[in-house]
Design a protein around this motif. Structure first.
Motif, PDB file in Angstrom:
ATOM      1  N   ASP A 219      41.640  36.355  17.886  1.00 12.51           N
ATOM      2  CA  ASP A 219      41.834  37.368  16.859  1.00 12.51           C
ATOM      3  C   ASP A 219      41.066  36.911  15.623  1.00 12.51           C
ATOM      4  O   ASP A 219      41.638  36.486  14.641  1.00 12.51           O
TER       5      ASP A 219
ATOM      6  N   ALA B 123      39.499  38.381  13.348  1.00 10.05           N
ATOM      7  CA  ALA B 123      39.701  39.092  12.079  1.00 10.05           C
ATOM      8  C   ALA B 123      40.892  38.536  11.324  1.00 10.05           C
ATOM      9  O   ALA B 123      40.844  38.360  10.112  1.00 10.05           O
ATOM     10  N   ALA B 124      41.982  38.242  12.030  1.00 18.01           N
ATOM     11  CA  ALA B 124      43.202  37.854  11.332  1.00 18.01           C
ATOM     12  C   ALA B 124      43.403  36.353  11.300  1.00 18.01           C
ATOM     13  O   ALA B 124      44.008  35.816  10.392  1.00 18.01           O
ATOM     14  N   GLU B 125      42.866  35.654  12.304  1.00 18.61           N
ATOM     15  CA  GLU B 125      43.246  34.260  12.440  1.00 18.61           C
ATOM     16  C   GLU B 125      42.036  33.338  12.501  1.00 18.61           C
ATOM     17  O   GLU B 125      42.179  32.150  12.706  1.00 18.61           O
TER      18      GLU B 125
END
Lengths: 504, 332
Positions: free
Chosen positions: A337, A339-341
């Motif tokens: 992920d 984008a988030a992590e």
């Protein structure tokens, strides 16, 4: 030829200068089930977003029933008879089936709890053969597969003539998949059209009339399923034959075990999982969504609170549940992920690359920027990011370059480490994929030990030296290079087998 | 006849904005600099055509007043960049540290006053940061709780009035001016420089940006986020305490009223300066710009005879506009 419902002419869409869709023309007949296949990033979801009016095309037109329409938003798409079920379910769990069916419908004035709407909902449910379900039952009490059916019923209640389904079976069990496929055939028999986006080629050949292949934002081909073989379809999707994708593996070196895991447990996800991973090899944990494979990776990275088990890394014990400790043991995690992590979008590529090495280039907490700059340039060279891009914002990079950036953070350490990756090529287009695989092999040559999961069986077979299969939180079997075979892996991860008990 | 409600419109279409209108209001990020430049130009013209704006007393009072808010705003910038929006209790920390300063000066001298006020401001705010960073508590709620706590303690010790410094205390170089520039403004510039150096040239500073950009990504690379968040709040507390000290030196007294409204005005300056409300991007120098813009607007309004309520109204409108422009421009 039946009458055309959707006809799309030379649709283009680009995001921040990157073409997501190029000159796509497409048509769909009434009563047709059309599969859309393509790699991640091929433009499938952009195409659906344009059809549903979630974004607007840069050029090109969409005609519905022969008339050119501007679809200004999902409500308009609904009015034109298009319905969409996203990969993630969009039901409100605490509301009843009836409430969910009418939620967001453009047809309903203010109040949907009137006999007329109840009857229409009931009618839609009966069409799907689930008329015996209580409409007042909260959706949360249904299984995921049953919820998927409610989503489809919702579209029928809104009188959608074209159902667009994005990977509806990704998270379902086999029995549930059979049920969904049966229901879709029923829906087709009633004259509805379906656009079926799926990675599962078996379903494509079982259910669909024809298949459209997208690649790098272009509509490559559309063929009736009778006229194409499985291998031919894969070749169309990849744009090259399967064999060229993966780098050749250097001769086997006998290496020591970098990671030994014994009795790893994560409450409700992983049970008594053991693993040994040698250095210089790529070990792949294969398993479906929910099998616990990605949870193993996260637990080893220290990201799962409550994980227990004995882990030895390069001869030293490692505690679970604390990322800084795992990093100090040179165990590094690359999130799928991104984008988030993973990356910091609003920071420069340079800042992103050196994010994990700030301490090594600082004296009493004060940074040595010249040294950091040289270091970042070296990292960029190592992973194949253009030096010109060091000053660009990381959020503007393509998925492939973002992934290289994450690899960049992990190389140039004093000793080779352990890399943990969930789905390292998720959302990365075909060309960049080959680069990533090459990079992974280079890391192996440096003595890194790579442990990854993958939702793509072909990738598993193509890249892994060792495969460990998982089913419902337990390890099933272990295969070494020559013994890796797609059919047995498929069986292991989809069915309970006698081997489930005999763990490698 | 059967169903009167059926005459309701059967379809409610959400009308889309026309494309050119969308371009205007949905100003993408790359148009923000242009909007900012035009705004600053207009403000400059307005200020220079205001009679009395360029007079010495007006400039001096402008520089002095921005300094107090400015120090708080520098601290607030760290909080905003770290992804925690704002703290509602910095104003209370200004008031409390002012009172602690006066009390400590009366008891043990000026040096002791400085140490006591700065340490208490830093500790109070770092505690807040710890609760937010370690327990992942909601920053706004924690800061409101802290605000209530500070007021409660001040009332409990019976210091809810104004405290005065003893006669004859000499603050030496901390009162007066340096080469004609008010000492408060010099201090503010130093604070600005320190804040910017921390952000650009220390490991901690880079971590503040990363935590604000994506705290999950920072977790995943194994940086202890609670330290970074606590650190950001610690510096904010320190700078706010400095503002409290400067206020009490200037007036020779201290009261909780000194800090009222500072938190809101500080965050307004941070946002007007161009630091993103969602964190991860911004700088202290931008905040310096924001502080100056807001102060100039206030002076212009004052000189043009508009009353306090107009000042509130207009600064409210500006903050609103900035937030809308930013969020529309940065929606991914």
């Amino acid at each position: 030829m039946a009458q055309e419902i959707i006809s799309v002419d030379r649709l283009c869409k680009s995001y921040a200068g990157v073409d997501a869709l190029r000159d796509v023309s497409f048509s769909l007949a009434a009563g047709e089930i059309r599969a859309i296949c393509g790699e991640n990033g091929a433009g499938k979801s952009t195409f659906v977003k344009l059809l549903m009016g979630i974004t607007q095309p840069d050029s090109g037109s969409i005609s519905i029933d022969g008339r050119v329409r501007t679809i200004v938003g999902p409500q308009r798409a609904q009015g034109l008879g298009l319905g969409f079920v996203a990969q993630e379910l969009s039901l409100a769990p605490r509301l009843s089936i009836l409430d969910n069916i009418w939620l967001g419908s453009a047809d309903v004035p203010l109040i949907h709890r009137r006999p007329r709407f109840r009857a229409r909902a009931q009618e839609a449910m009966e069409l799907l053969g689930i008329g015996d379900w209580d409409l007042d039952r909260p959706v949360a009490t249904l299984t995921i597969g049953q919820q998927q059916l409610v989503e489809i019923a919702r579209l029928l209640a809104r009188q959608a003539r074209v159902l667009i389904l994005d990977e509806p079976t990704a998270t379902l069990t086999d029995a549930e998949i059979e049920r969904i496929l049966g229901v879709l055939k029923l829906v087709k028999a009633r004259g509805h059209s379906i656009i079926y986006i799926s990675h599962r080629l078996g379903e494509v050949f079982e259910l669909c009339d024809s298949v459209s292949v997208f690649r790098n934002g272009e509509h490559v081909a559309t063929k009736p399923v009778g006229e194409i073989t499985r291998d031919g379809l894969i070749e169309l999707m990849l744009g090259r034959s399967f064999g060229e994708m993966y780098p050749s593996v250097p001769a086997h070196r006998q290496a020591g075990n970098a990671v030994v895991v014994e009795g790893l447990n994560v409450p409700d996800a992983v049970y008594d999982f053991s693993l040994t991973a040698p250095s210089g090899k790529i070990l792949c944990i294969a398993g479906q969504i929910g099998s616990g494979a990605s949870m193993v990776i996260r637990a080893l990275a220290g990201l799962v609170y409550g994980a227990t088990g004995r882990v030895i890394v390069n001869g030293r014990p490692m505690r679970l549940g604390a990322v800084p400790h795992c990093v100090s043991r040179n165990v590094l995690f690359l999130s799928e992920d991104r984008a988030a992590e993973g990356i910091f979008h609003r920071m420069k590529v340079l800042d992103n690359l050196v994010a994990t090495s700030l301490g090594a280039h600082a004296l009493l907490g004060v940074l040595n920027w010249p040294s950091l700059g040289r270091f970042a340039a070296r990292l960029a060279d190592r992973v194949g990011i253009d030096r010109q891009r060091l000053r660009a914002y990381a959020g503007n990079l393509s998925g492939g370059n973002q992934q290289k950036l994450l690899f960049g953070r992990a190389v140039e350490r004093s000793e080779p480490g352990i890399m943990l990756m969930n789905d390292p090529t998720r959302g990365i287009d075909v060309g960049a994929r080959a680069d990533i695989y090459l990079l992974m092999r280079k890391l192996c040559a440096l003595g890194y030990s790579l442990i990854m999961t993958s939702s793509d069986l072909e990738e598993v077979v193509g890249i892994a030296d060792i495969v460990v299969t998982m089913y419902r939180g337990r390890a099933v079997a272990r295969y070494e290079r020559e013994g890796i075979d797609m059919a047995s892996i498929m069986v292991d991860i989809t069915h309970p087998t006698p081997r489930s008990k005999a763990v490698a | 006849m059967t169903e009167p409600l059926a005459r309701w419109p059967s379809r409610i279409h959400v009308r889309a904005m026309p494309e050119n209108w969308r371009r205007l209001v949905g100003a993408p990020r790359n148009r923000l600099p242009a909007i900012r430049a035009v705004f600053i130009l207009l403000l400059g013209i307005l200020a220079l055509t205001t009679p009395g704006f360029l007079s010495k007393p007006s400039i001096l009072s402008l520089l002095t007043t921005v300094s107090f808010i400015g120090c708080v705003a520098v601290g607030m910038t760290l909080i905003t960049i770290s992804g925690n929006i704002m703290s509602f209790c910095l104003g209370a920390i200004v008031g409390a540290s002012a009172m602690i300063f006066i009390a400590a000066v009366n008891w043990g001298g000026v040096a002791f006053g400085f140490v006591a006020a700065l340490v208490s401001g830093a500790v109070l705010d770092a505690a807040q940061g710890f609760a937010i960073g370690w327990a992942r508590a909601n920053p706004i709620m924690i800061s409101i709780a802290m605000l209530a706590l500070i007021y409660g303690v001040v009332e409990a010790v019976g210091a809810d009035g104004t405290v005065y410094a003893q006669a004859g205390v000499s603050y030496g170089m901390f009162k007066g001016d340096v080469a004609g520039i008010p000492i408060e403004f010099v201090t503010f510039l130093c604070v600005t420089a320190i804040g910017q150096l921390i952000l650009s040239f220390t490991v901690f500073g880079r971590n503040v940006y990363m935590v604000g950009g994506s705290i999950r990504a920072v977790d995943a690379i194994g940086v202890r986020t609670w330290r970074t968040v606590s650190g950001a709040y610690l510096w904010a507390g320190l700078f706010s305490a400095l503002a409290g000290i400067m206020l009490s030196i200037r007036y020779g007294s201290a009261s909780m009223d000194y800090g009222v409204g500072y938190d809101y005005e500080a965050v307004a300056a941070v946002l007007v300066g161009g630091t993103l409300i969602k964190g991860g991007e911004g700088s202290i120098l931008r905040t310096l710009g924001g502080v100056m813009i807001i102060a100039i607007i206030q002076v212009v309004l004052l000189l043009r005879g508009l009353r306090q309520e107009w000042q509130y109204l207009i600064s409210g409108l500006i903050v609103l506009a900035v937030i809308i422009l930013h969020t529309r421009g940065t929606r991914d």
